[in-house]
Write a protein that holds these residues in place. Sequence first.
Motif, mmCIF file in Angstrom:
data_model
loop_
_atom_site.group_PDB
_atom_site.id
_atom_site.type_symbol
_atom_site.label_atom_id
_atom_site.label_comp_id
_atom_site.label_asym_id
_atom_site.label_seq_id
_atom_site.Cartn_x
_atom_site.Cartn_y
_atom_site.Cartn_z
ATOM 1 N N LYS A 104 -9.937 -9.086 3.515
ATOM 2 C CA LYS A 104 -10.246 -8.630 2.166
ATOM 3 C C LYS A 104 -9.154 -7.696 1.644
ATOM 4 N N LEU A 105 -9.012 -7.652 0.316
ATOM 5 C CA LEU A 105 -7.947 -6.897 -0.332
ATOM 6 C C LEU A 105 -8.536 -5.800 -1.215
ATOM 7 N N VAL A 106 -8.081 -4.567 -0.985
ATOM 8 C CA VAL A 106 -8.543 -3.406 -1.746
ATOM 9 C C VAL A 106 -7.376 -2.889 -2.580
ATOM 10 N N CYS A 107 -7.628 -2.626 -3.853
ATOM 11 C CA CYS A 107 -6.582 -2.108 -4.741
ATOM 12 C C CYS A 107 -7.017 -0.760 -5.309
ATOM 13 N N THR A 108 -6.119 0.211 -5.276
ATOM 14 C CA THR A 108 -6.370 1.491 -5.927
ATOM 15 C C THR A 108 -6.026 1.350 -7.402
ATOM 16 N N ILE A 109 -6.968 1.750 -8.242
ATOM 17 C CA ILE A 109 -6.773 1.623 -9.687
ATOM 18 C C ILE A 109 -6.196 2.922 -10.233
ATOM 19 N N GLY A 110 -5.165 2.792 -11.058
ATOM 20 C CA GLY A 110 -4.521 3.959 -11.650
ATOM 21 C C GLY A 110 -3.960 3.614 -13.012
ATOM 22 N N ASP A 411 -10.652 -5.721 8.752
ATOM 23 C CA ASP A 411 -11.443 -6.408 7.723
ATOM 24 C C ASP A 411 -10.707 -6.448 6.394
ATOM 25 N N ALA A 412 -9.952 -5.390 6.095
ATOM 26 C CA ALA A 412 -9.301 -5.305 4.791
ATOM 27 C C ALA A 412 -7.994 -4.532 4.898
ATOM 28 N N VAL A 413 -7.090 -4.823 3.963
ATOM 29 C CA VAL A 413 -5.854 -4.055 3.806
ATOM 30 C C VAL A 413 -5.829 -3.530 2.379
ATOM 31 N N MET A 414 -5.193 -2.393 2.186
ATOM 32 C CA MET A 414 -5.331 -1.687 0.903
ATOM 33 C C MET A 414 -3.998 -1.295 0.295
ATOM 34 N N LEU A 415 -3.922 -1.422 -1.025
ATOM 35 C CA LEU A 415 -2.803 -0.889 -1.798
ATOM 36 C C LEU A 415 -3.199 0.460 -2.366
ATOM 37 N N SER A 416 -2.273 1.419 -2.342
ATOM 38 C CA SER A 416 -2.532 2.741 -2.926
ATOM 39 C C SER A 416 -1.651 2.916 -4.152
ATOM 40 N N GLY A 417 -0.544 3.643 -3.991
ATOM 41 C CA GLY A 417 0.361 3.830 -5.121
ATOM 42 C C GLY A 417 0.980 2.545 -5.620
ATOM 43 N N GLU A 418 1.072 1.542 -4.730
ATOM 44 C CA GLU A 418 1.680 0.259 -5.133
ATOM 45 C C GLU A 418 0.986 -0.330 -6.360
ATOM 46 N N SER A 419 -0.352 -0.244 -6.401
ATOM 47 C CA SER A 419 -1.087 -0.784 -7.558
ATOM 48 C C SER A 419 -1.406 0.292 -8.590
ATOM 49 N N ALA A 420 -1.645 1.529 -8.128
ATOM 50 C CA ALA A 420 -2.094 2.581 -9.043
ATOM 51 C C ALA A 420 -0.994 3.034 -10.008
ATOM 52 N N VAL A 421 0.216 3.241 -9.497
ATOM 53 C CA VAL A 421 1.297 3.767 -10.341
ATOM 54 C C VAL A 421 2.559 2.923 -10.266
ATOM 55 N N GLY A 422 2.567 1.905 -9.420
ATOM 56 C CA GLY A 422 3.769 1.103 -9.235
ATOM 57 C C GLY A 422 4.037 0.145 -10.380
ATOM 58 N N SER A 423 5.257 -0.300 -10.428
ATOM 59 C CA SER A 423 5.674 -1.241 -11.486
ATOM 60 C C SER A 423 5.377 -2.690 -11.124
ATOM 61 N N TYR A 424 5.006 -2.961 -9.858
ATOM 62 C CA TYR A 424 4.854 -4.340 -9.397
ATOM 63 C C TYR A 424 3.541 -4.520 -8.615
ATOM 64 N N GLY A 425 2.466 -3.963 -9.154
ATOM 65 C CA GLY A 425 1.179 -4.016 -8.469
ATOM 66 C C GLY A 425 0.677 -5.414 -8.208
ATOM 67 N N GLN A 426 0.811 -6.292 -9.193
ATOM 68 C CA GLN A 426 0.334 -7.662 -9.030
ATOM 69 C C GLN A 426 1.154 -8.399 -7.966
ATOM 70 N N LYS A 427 2.465 -8.168 -7.969
ATOM 71 C CA LYS A 427 3.316 -8.798 -6.949
ATOM 72 C C LYS A 427 2.976 -8.265 -5.560
ATOM 73 N N ALA A 428 2.696 -6.972 -5.471
ATOM 74 C CA ALA A 428 2.334 -6.384 -4.180
ATOM 75 C C ALA A 428 1.048 -7.008 -3.655
ATOM 76 N N LEU A 429 0.083 -7.206 -4.541
ATOM 77 C CA LEU A 429 -1.170 -7.837 -4.132
ATOM 78 C C LEU A 429 -0.935 -9.275 -3.686
ATOM 79 N N SER A 430 -0.029 -9.967 -4.358
ATOM 80 C CA SER A 430 0.311 -11.329 -3.969
ATOM 81 C C SER A 430 0.919 -11.357 -2.564
ATOM 82 N N VAL A 431 1.746 -10.349 -2.247
ATOM 83 C CA VAL A 431 2.327 -10.270 -0.899
ATOM 84 C C VAL A 431 1.226 -10.075 0.141
ATOM 85 N N LEU A 432 0.261 -9.189 -0.142
ATOM 86 C CA LEU A 432 -0.862 -9.001 0.779
ATOM 87 C C LEU A 432 -1.617 -10.304 0.981
ATOM 88 N N ARG A 433 -1.885 -10.999 -0.111
ATOM 89 C CA ARG A 433 -2.688 -12.235 -0.046
ATOM 90 C C ARG A 433 -1.976 -13.313 0.764
#
Length: 586
Positions: A104-110, A411-433
């Motif tokens: 599962k994929l967890v994203c920090t919202i920012g 069970d899950a891996v998580m993005l923190s600053g990558e999605s919350a304040v980063g410029s490439y959050g969607q790409k980072a999530l794609s890498v996790l997936r």
Amino acid sequence: MALAGEYAAMCNQTLIMTKPGVTLKKTLSGAAVPSKRVCFSALKLKNYHKARPGVKAVTQIEVGSTTTTEGSRDLKGLEGTLELDLVSEGELREKGFMGLRKTKLVCTIGPACCSLEELERLALEGMNVARLNMCHNTREWHLDVIRKIKKLNDKGYCVAVMIDTEGSQINVVDHGAPSSVKAEDGSIWHFTAEKFDGSRPLTVQASREGFSEGVEIGDEVVIDGGMATFEVVEKIGNDLRCKCTDSGLLLPRAKLSFWRDGELVRGNYELPTLSAKDWSDIEFGVSEGVDFIAVSFVKDAEAIRHLKSHLSTKSAKLAKVLAKIECVESLQKLQEIVEASDGVMIARGDLGVEIPLEQIPSMQEKIIEVCRHLNKPAIVASQLLESMIQYPTPTRAEVADVSEAVRQYADAVMLSGESAVGSYGQKALSVLRTTSSRMESWGREESMQAHLNQSKLRLSLSDRIAEQICNCAAEMANNLGLDAIFVYTRHGEMASLLSGNRPNPPIFAFTSDRGARMALSLQWGVTPLLIDLSDDMEANTEKTISLIKTKGLIKEGDTVLVISDVIPSCATQTLLFQSIQVKTVA
């Protein structure tokens, strides 16, 4: 009978032959499938055990076929809707059962991803849980994000909401800039707990009075585990005058820690696990129906028990409580904390401040192993793809780090600053997936699941039987090469037990409880679906297969293992009829 006998023996249960079942018109693993229905002892039946001394319960194992075409069981009255999230449905259409991602994929919202459009892009990319860090932003901002996620779920997504408490720690309140500011090597900074309006240059406002207690001249001030480092050159009352020795960024709400001779300096004050602000944030989360509450800087199990007891009095829908493992005390009492919680988050950033960096990999693996044996979900968090805050591609070392977490069956891996304040959050999530999916595929090819030890957690007879049924069901699904596992569950317990075995086929959990559906969003390998369940196991099976077949997601010849913990409404506490069935779709 060989197949039924093999699995009954494996479960160490008493066999009782009953009437013939439906013949399954295919062979599995090269062996003919028996056309008999087999029962073995499972849970206590009120009158049955009197007739047969020594038999305390009955659970059904059936091998049969199911059809939704003409001539099948009458499906009149079985109409209904099946809530399968859009992303899983699309993945299933494109890749089939074995192509479904299990991690599962967890994203920090920012600020970088808080619009409805950005949130939907993350949901489409595979976000299962949206994390809100209560250290940042206003109550109104968090409320707006939660309501946007609810809108997405109304559109057919299934994204759970997690709030993450701030915890009793020393943070940077203000550093003289609206966002990040760089501390240059050799620059002199003033650290103070004084409250003032506006901002002052080269001044860091700490969040807690007495933050400098126990600190001496020559000690190191470390920002966020090493983002920047200062040396204390003077103490002025409770304030500190510090020289930057390692330049770096100071981020809003950055954590302060103090070191002397390679060891953490701890003040003489005792900080509570949950501050007054944390309790206020928790009340807010409960009122908005969040699905998970992550508790920061957990030192013992009592804080978790106290919170869960409090939540039980507040709402019919109980949010799951996750313990963040990020301090030495939590490692010392790891077993009891995991047992008391509903899952853990391995916060490697803060944990890496408190223990030597070289211990982080082995400690991560240990925590995941403890969680799996206690059947609690584990999230690997912090700095998985840190470089993608600024760059569109990760380092190869970061990809290897994600792969290792997946290999360890987190069970899950998580993005923190990558999605919350980063410029490439969607790409980072794609890498996790994509990395998760590839590692899961490799794990199946290497038969890694066979090396896992099955859990033995339960104390009561009924719970131990349920656990053994799930252990056997997972092994059965793997050995027979089945396409999927269907589990019918009121509260998600059976699906959770199956997940703990990490079976190769995907687990589809059918439940009529929305809270259970969201809680299962964090469980490895489980795709939760919302549907009205009846007391009739056959009706539930035929209805769901019919609805899935109508969507074109299951085809003739697909073989599924069916398991249930649904208790008939007419049953007493001493009766629970569980069943394991292998069905082929005709």
